[in-house]
Design an enzyme around this catalytic site. Sequence first.
Site, PDB file in Angstrom:
ATOM      1  N   ASN A  11       0.868  -1.183   0.000  1.00 38.12           N
ATOM      2  CA  ASN A  11       0.000   0.000   0.000  1.00 38.12           C
ATOM      3  C   ASN A  11       0.901   1.229   0.000  1.00 38.12           C
ATOM      4  O   ASN A  11       1.469   1.588   1.025  1.00 38.12           O
ATOM      5  CB  ASN A  11      -0.885  -0.045   1.268  1.00 38.12           C
ATOM      6  CG  ASN A  11      -1.697   1.224   1.450  1.00 38.12           C
ATOM      7  OD1 ASN A  11      -1.801   2.040   0.533  1.00 38.12           O
ATOM      8  ND2 ASN A  11      -2.274   1.388   2.633  1.00 38.12           N
ATOM      9  N   TRP A  12       1.031   1.848  -1.168  1.00 34.61           N
ATOM     10  CA  TRP A  12       1.971   2.968  -1.305  1.00 34.61           C
ATOM     11  C   TRP A  12       1.398   4.278  -0.744  1.00 34.61           C
ATOM     12  O   TRP A  12       2.073   5.290  -0.727  1.00 34.61           O
ATOM     13  CB  TRP A  12       2.381   3.146  -2.770  1.00 34.61           C
ATOM     14  CG  TRP A  12       3.209   2.007  -3.300  1.00 34.61           C
ATOM     15  CD1 TRP A  12       3.598   0.875  -2.627  1.00 34.61           C
ATOM     16  CD2 TRP A  12       3.767   1.891  -4.618  1.00 34.61           C
ATOM     17  NE1 TRP A  12       4.349   0.072  -3.431  1.00 34.61           N
ATOM     18  CE2 TRP A  12       4.473   0.665  -4.663  1.00 34.61           C
ATOM     19  CE3 TRP A  12       3.740   2.701  -5.759  1.00 34.61           C
ATOM     20  CZ2 TRP A  12       5.145   0.236  -5.811  1.00 34.61           C
ATOM     21  CZ3 TRP A  12       4.393   2.267  -6.899  1.00 34.61           C
ATOM     22  CH2 TRP A  12       5.093   1.050  -6.927  1.00 34.61           C
ATOM     23  N   LYS A  13       0.129   4.252  -0.353  1.00 36.47           N
ATOM     24  CA  LYS A  13      -0.534   5.443   0.207  1.00 36.47           C
ATOM     25  C   LYS A  13      -0.330   6.647  -0.725  1.00 36.47           C
ATOM     26  O   LYS A  13      -0.264   6.472  -1.938  1.00 36.47           O
ATOM     27  CB  LYS A  13      -0.021   5.693   1.623  1.00 36.47           C
ATOM     28  CG  LYS A  13      -0.149   4.441   2.504  1.00 36.47           C
ATOM     29  CD  LYS A  13       0.019   4.700   3.965  1.00 36.47           C
ATOM     30  CE  LYS A  13      -0.124   3.388   4.730  1.00 36.47           C
ATOM     31  NZ  LYS A  13      -0.061   3.540   6.173  1.00 36.47           N
ATOM     32  N   HIS A 100      -9.522   1.295   5.042  1.00 36.99           N
ATOM     33  CA  HIS A 100      -8.247   1.516   5.742  1.00 36.99           C
ATOM     34  C   HIS A 100      -8.469   2.512   6.882  1.00 36.99           C
ATOM     35  O   HIS A 100      -9.265   3.444   6.747  1.00 36.99           O
ATOM     36  CB  HIS A 100      -7.204   2.041   4.754  1.00 36.99           C
ATOM     37  CG  HIS A 100      -5.820   2.045   5.332  1.00 36.99           C
ATOM     38  ND1 HIS A 100      -5.406   3.009   6.208  1.00 36.99           N
ATOM     39  CD2 HIS A 100      -4.793   1.168   5.201  1.00 36.99           C
ATOM     40  CE1 HIS A 100      -4.156   2.737   6.581  1.00 36.99           C
ATOM     41  NE2 HIS A 100      -3.770   1.627   5.980  1.00 36.99           N
ATOM     42  N   GLU A 102      -6.838   4.937   7.862  1.00 37.15           N
ATOM     43  CA  GLU A 102      -6.612   6.351   7.508  1.00 37.15           C
ATOM     44  C   GLU A 102      -7.838   6.923   6.800  1.00 37.15           C
ATOM     45  O   GLU A 102      -8.157   8.105   6.955  1.00 37.15           O
ATOM     46  CB  GLU A 102      -5.337   6.466   6.643  1.00 37.15           C
ATOM     47  CG  GLU A 102      -4.090   6.219   7.488  1.00 37.15           C
ATOM     48  CD  GLU A 102      -2.904   5.659   6.737  1.00 37.15           C
ATOM     49  OE1 GLU A 102      -2.890   5.674   5.494  1.00 37.15           O
ATOM     50  OE2 GLU A 102      -1.966   5.175   7.423  1.00 37.15           O
ATOM     51  N   GLU A 172      -5.340  -4.664  11.101  1.00 39.16           N
ATOM     52  CA  GLU A 172      -4.354  -3.598  11.248  1.00 39.16           C
ATOM     53  C   GLU A 172      -4.660  -2.806  12.521  1.00 39.16           C
ATOM     54  O   GLU A 172      -5.508  -1.895  12.495  1.00 39.16           O
ATOM     55  CB  GLU A 172      -4.403  -2.650  10.048  1.00 39.16           C
ATOM     56  CG  GLU A 172      -4.062  -3.306   8.733  1.00 39.16           C
ATOM     57  CD  GLU A 172      -3.470  -2.315   7.752  1.00 39.16           C
ATOM     58  OE1 GLU A 172      -2.366  -2.563   7.265  1.00 39.16           O
ATOM     59  OE2 GLU A 172      -4.105  -1.280   7.501  1.00 39.16           O
ATOM     60  N   GLY A 178       2.517   2.467  10.873  1.00 34.35           N
ATOM     61  CA  GLY A 178       3.510   3.519  10.649  1.00 34.35           C
ATOM     62  C   GLY A 178       4.219   3.981  11.909  1.00 34.35           C
ATOM     63  O   GLY A 178       4.869   5.033  11.906  1.00 34.35           O
ATOM     64  N   SER A 212       3.421  -1.845  10.705  1.00 33.41           N
ATOM     65  CA  SER A 212       4.868  -1.882  10.955  1.00 33.41           C
ATOM     66  C   SER A 212       5.485  -3.245  10.647  1.00 33.41           C
ATOM     67  O   SER A 212       6.372  -3.717  11.364  1.00 33.41           O
ATOM     68  CB  SER A 212       5.175  -1.435  12.397  1.00 33.41           C
ATOM     69  OG  SER A 212       4.772  -0.091  12.586  1.00 33.41           O
ATOM     70  N   GLY A 233       2.738  -1.080   4.453  1.00 32.42           N
ATOM     71  CA  GLY A 233       2.814   0.343   4.137  1.00 32.42           C
ATOM     72  C   GLY A 233       4.264   0.741   3.894  1.00 32.42           C
ATOM     73  O   GLY A 233       4.816   0.554   2.813  1.00 32.42           O
ATOM     74  N   GLY A 234       4.892   1.282   4.925  1.00 29.97           N
ATOM     75  CA  GLY A 234       6.255   1.831   4.815  1.00 29.97           C
ATOM     76  C   GLY A 234       7.238   0.923   4.087  1.00 29.97           C
ATOM     77  O   GLY A 234       7.953   1.376   3.178  1.00 29.97           O
TER      78      GLY A 234
HETATM   79  P1  PGA Z   1       2.822   0.397   7.812  1.00 37.78           P
HETATM   80  O1  PGA Z   1       1.365   0.629   7.183  1.00 37.78           O
HETATM   81  O2  PGA Z   1       3.344  -0.908   7.253  1.00 37.78           O
HETATM   82  O3  PGA Z   1       3.619   1.582   7.371  1.00 37.78           O
HETATM   83  O4  PGA Z   1       2.651   0.345   9.298  1.00 37.78           O
HETATM   84  C1  PGA Z   1       0.474  -0.447   7.032  1.00 37.78           C
HETATM   85  C2  PGA Z   1      -0.817   0.048   6.421  1.00 37.78           C
HETATM   86  O5  PGA Z   1      -1.225   1.180   6.697  1.00 37.78           O
HETATM   87  O6  PGA Z   1      -1.459  -0.670   5.646  1.00 37.78           O
END
Ligand code: PGA
Length: 253
Positions: A11-13, A100, A102, A172, A178, A212, A233-234
């Site tokens: 997930n490149w956001k 998600h 966010e 999650e 993150g 994470s 994510g990251g």
């Molecule tokens: P993260 O994000 O790996 O940076 O914690 C995961 C996500 O939001 O799907």
Amino acid sequence: MSARKRLVVGNWKMHETSAQAVDLARAVLAALPPLDARSRTDVVLAPPFTALPAVGVLTAQSGVALGAQNMHWGESGAYTGEISAPMLLELGVRYVILGHSERRRYFHETDEEVNRKVRAALSHGLTPIIAVGETAEERDAGATDARVVAQTSAALDGVAPAEFARLALAYEPVWAIGTGRNCDPTEADRVMACIRATLPGLERTQLLYGGSVTPANFASYLAGENCDGGLIGGASLDAKAFAQLAALALDAA
Ligand code: PGA
């Protein structure tokens, strides 16, 4: 061996312009272990909408699938700024991340909206990856299990159990996203068992952990009975790290 395939989703956001996304996708594809129809692991890249056409050209016939990070439930209409399932399908998108944290937090997406999106995605043949998870406050209040069960059943309201093999759920914990504070793998597997037990038929659903995830901790999640992969994510913005995550899932498959 589980009957479920593994699934690793990047997930490149809101990172990478289209040109940057091409560079990243090229680096990811070069670093990934070989994937073919016999691989028991699916790998998905979910760049921002604007990068879907360019990344889609690279992923076509690569064994890697294209995913979007959100969509609207309507086919078309007066919804300024929104993107529909047919628009995604035209670009070769096969997966869509829905609900998600966010989106829920910053854009006030409700369980009901997530449910409408899930049903729309399924009716168009897209595979929804539905994210659920508790906040730090909910965890401290002992409400983790109730929260993830409520989010799961709301997201799947009106979805026939026969469809459960055509969607994925991602656990999650919001406090782990993150932050570098990944959830203890045993606890994550316990919560994932709880998600799986929400409705009959979910034993056929791919369950991912997200929050994470790194190459250093991913194997400990994959060792859990309920974990079929990761929503990353990251670490998905680092081609080598993401390729290592896919290789770990392939090894575990
Ligand atoms: P993260 O994000 O790996 O940076 O914690 C995961 C996500 O939001 O799907």
